[in-house]
Design an enzyme around this catalytic site. Structure first.
Site, PDB file in Angstrom:
ATOM      1  N   TYR A   1      78.149 -32.640 -52.260  1.00  0.00           N
ATOM      2  CA  TYR A   1      79.298 -32.077 -52.954  1.00  0.00           C
ATOM      3  C   TYR A   1      80.506 -31.979 -52.017  1.00  0.00           C
ATOM      4  CZ  TYR A   1      82.343 -28.750 -55.294  1.00  0.00           C
ATOM      5  OH  TYR A   1      83.441 -28.141 -55.854  1.00  0.00           O
TER       6      TYR A   1
ATOM      7  N   ARG B   1      82.078 -19.600 -59.946  1.00  0.00           N
ATOM      8  CA  ARG B   1      81.840 -20.826 -59.173  1.00  0.00           C
ATOM      9  C   ARG B   1      80.857 -20.491 -58.046  1.00  0.00           C
ATOM     10  NH1 ARG B   1      87.703 -21.336 -59.771  1.00  0.00           N
ATOM     11  NH2 ARG B   1      87.953 -20.426 -57.693  1.00  0.00           N
TER      12      ARG B   1
ATOM     13  N   PHE C   1      98.504 -32.444 -37.225  1.00  0.00           N
ATOM     14  CA  PHE C   1      98.145 -32.342 -38.638  1.00  0.00           C
ATOM     15  C   PHE C   1      96.644 -32.110 -38.807  1.00  0.00           C
ATOM     16  CE2 PHE C   1      96.710 -34.450 -42.553  1.00  0.00           C
ATOM     17  CZ  PHE C   1      97.485 -33.811 -43.498  1.00  0.00           C
TER      18      PHE C   1
ATOM     19  N   ARG D   1      84.091 -18.524 -46.657  1.00  0.00           N
ATOM     20  CA  ARG D   1      85.048 -17.407 -46.687  1.00  0.00           C
ATOM     21  C   ARG D   1      85.326 -16.927 -48.110  1.00  0.00           C
ATOM     22  NH1 ARG D   1      90.902 -19.241 -45.677  1.00  0.00           N
ATOM     23  NH2 ARG D   1      90.429 -19.960 -47.791  1.00  0.00           N
TER      24      ARG D   1
END
Length: 529
Positions: A233, A290, A354, A280
């Site tokens: 997933y 969920r 980034f 978290r």
């Protein structure tokens, strides 16, 4: 932060105030994309692109900030040959006499009548995947409606005029899909080779998302059963993002071409961030229905065998819940070494920033969550000063490795021997420590010369490994001198270190500090009297 908040921070956390002040004063500010000088590269002069920037700020302020700091041609990729390309349906493609190009199953026509317009490549990539993720996350959309949309989203995302207003009224990113036609319009300006990457990643991701959504809707199983299923997933929703970014970095020319083939490292980079967020966001996700934590972990008899995930935040289960939490942290940490390997491959500074900033923040978040019962009651985040410190330090692989190591040490220090995962935590943190010592030995420091010249290595004299390195260097010099003698060349003499110069500098510095201290004391006594 307001003036009162800053004053309170100064009084209660003066060190954090100093870090934030340094960040605001010295950290490079992101470019102003609204400036007229940036219109050629930001597209702010186009209404549709302005709306895309607004959506980026609304959906993720953190990613918006790092995207705006990317190097010019990476965040802003021009169309091929400075021309505009438009998508054609099958009938128009057969009848068209213009210049055509094929990207996957789509046909684009080159139009020289339209002026070339720059586009924000990474910005568009993020918005496309955010739109897809919004549909997948929305529990109010029936499965018979959600499935065809998810499985064809890669087609709809390049279909001019397509929008979707079927999300629930409480879905936070609903408006992005309501006005998705602006994303489609701007995406169709992207060079075909770069657009192919975005469409391909979107196609792969939507298949995985649709499969999981269909399983939950038809079988009634709303949980991920095993860790392997959890890994798959996370690959679909985040690992593929890492793959897409690597391919875009290579396609833009900012990174080496072979970076796009580092699929395992790219997957681990995205998976580390995703598993950190899943860990978290436990309470928020559970309240929204969920459930991403794998049952293999929280349902294990090793932790008392919870029947439902909601049981973890009940007060009587606080201790056992922390053991489950530590297992989730251990699972996330197994991707840390690959993330560090990936960062070492990057050459462009803005690309490195980034990728490095979210990675170091992920490690900071894992350390914050570990053995923290507050995580089960509310959404917790690292403090702003800590985030600012991470941003300022995430500039090179060595600093990032040391930050990973420091957070791993903090996690290990909080581990409890009674935790069933105690040994696993120790091994995971030890692997990070070992990685750092192998690539960036702690007894080797980097020193910058006072004149601003090249950096040099300085060895710790108290570390036993220093003697080994010095002996090896001495042997190398002796071998080099023997070769020079054999070739009839003069031997380079070693210049002994001028210890008296060092001592004089230390003495001068001491006298300077002493003089300034005495002057300050005299001034205080003079004007206070």
């Amino acid at each position: 932060m307001g003036a009162l908040s800053m004053l309170a921070l100064l009084l209660t956390h003066p060190l954090e105030f100093r870090i934030l002040a340094q960040f605001w004063l010295y950290h490079d500010k992101q470019r102003d994309i609204t400036s007229s000088s940036e219109h050629a590269t930001s597209g702010w002069d186009r209404k549709s692109m302005r709306r895309c920037w607004e959506f980026l700020d609304l959906t993720s302020r953190s990613f918006s900030a790092v995207i705006k700091e990317l190097d010019g041609d990476l965040a802003r990729t021009r169309s091929v040959d400075g021309a505009h390309w438009t998508i054609l349906d099958e009938q128009n493609a057969r009848s068209s006499r213009g210049i055509l190009t094929t990207v996957g199953e789509f046909v684009f026509q080159r139009s020289t009548a339209v002026t070339a317009t720059p586009i924000l490549l990474i910005c568009m990539f993020y918005l496309v995947l955010r739109g897809l993720d919004t549909i997948e996350d929305d529990m109010t959309i029936p499965d018979d409606v959600k499935q065809p949309i998810l499985r064809s989203f890669h087609e709809k995302t390049v279909t001019p005029g397509w929008t979707f207003n079927g999300c629930g009224p409480n879905e936070k990113d609903r408006q992005l899909l309501v006005e998705y036609d602006v994303v489609v319009e701007e995406l169709n300006r992207v060079a075909p080779d770069c657009r192919e990457v975005i469409v391909d990643i979107c196609h792969k991701m939507e298949v995985g998302m649709a499969d999981y959504a269909h399983k939950a809707a038809t079988t009634g199983s709303i949980y991920l059963a095993t860790v392997s299923e959890y890994d798959l997933y996370c690959h679909y929703v985040a690992g593929l993002v890492g793959e897409g970014l690597s391919r875009l970095f290579s396609a833009s020319g900012k990174e080496a071409d072979w970076l796009q083939h580092q699929l395992e490292l790219s997957n681990s980079m995205g998976t580390l961030l995703q598993k950190t967020n899943i860990t978290r966001d436990y309470r928020e996700d559970v309240e929204d229905g969920r459930y991403f934590w794998p049952r293999e972990i929280w349902g294990s008899e090793e932790y008392g065998g919870f029947k439902e995930m909601k049981e973890l935040y009940q007060p009587e289960n606080a201790q056992r819940a922390l053991w489950v939490q530590s297992a989730m942290v251990v699972d996330a940490l197994r991707h840390a070494e690959d993330a560090l390997d990936y960062l070492r491959l990057l050459k462009n500074q803005t690309v490195f920033n980034f990728c490095a900033i979210p990675a170091t923040m992920a490690m900071a978040t894992l350390e914050l969550c570990f053995m923290n019962p507050a995580m089960f009651q509310r959404n917790i985040k690292i403090r702003k000063a800590e985030a600012a410190r991470l941003i300022m330090r995430s500039t090179n692989p060595r600093e990032c490795a040391y930050m990973f190591r420091d957070y791993a040490r903090k996690i290990h220090a909080k581990a409890h021997p009674a935790d069933p995962n105690f040994l696993r935590i120790s091994v995971a943190c030890g692997k990070i420590e070992q990685w750092c010592e192998r690539h960036y030995p702690s007894f080797v420091n980097v020193a910058q010369s006072s004149g601003g010249g090249n950096a040099s290595q300085v060895f710790d004299p108290l570390d036993a490994r220093t003697r080994i390195v010095q002996l090896e260097q001495k042997q190398d010099r002796e071998l080099a001198n023997e070769k020079r003698r054999a070739n009839g060349k003069p031997v380079v003499a070693e210049t002994p270190a001028a210890t008296w110069e060092v001592a004089s500098f230390v003495a001068a510095a001491f006298l300077l500090v002493l003089t300034l201290s005495l002057a300050i004391v005299w001034l205080v006594m003079r004007f206070a009297a």
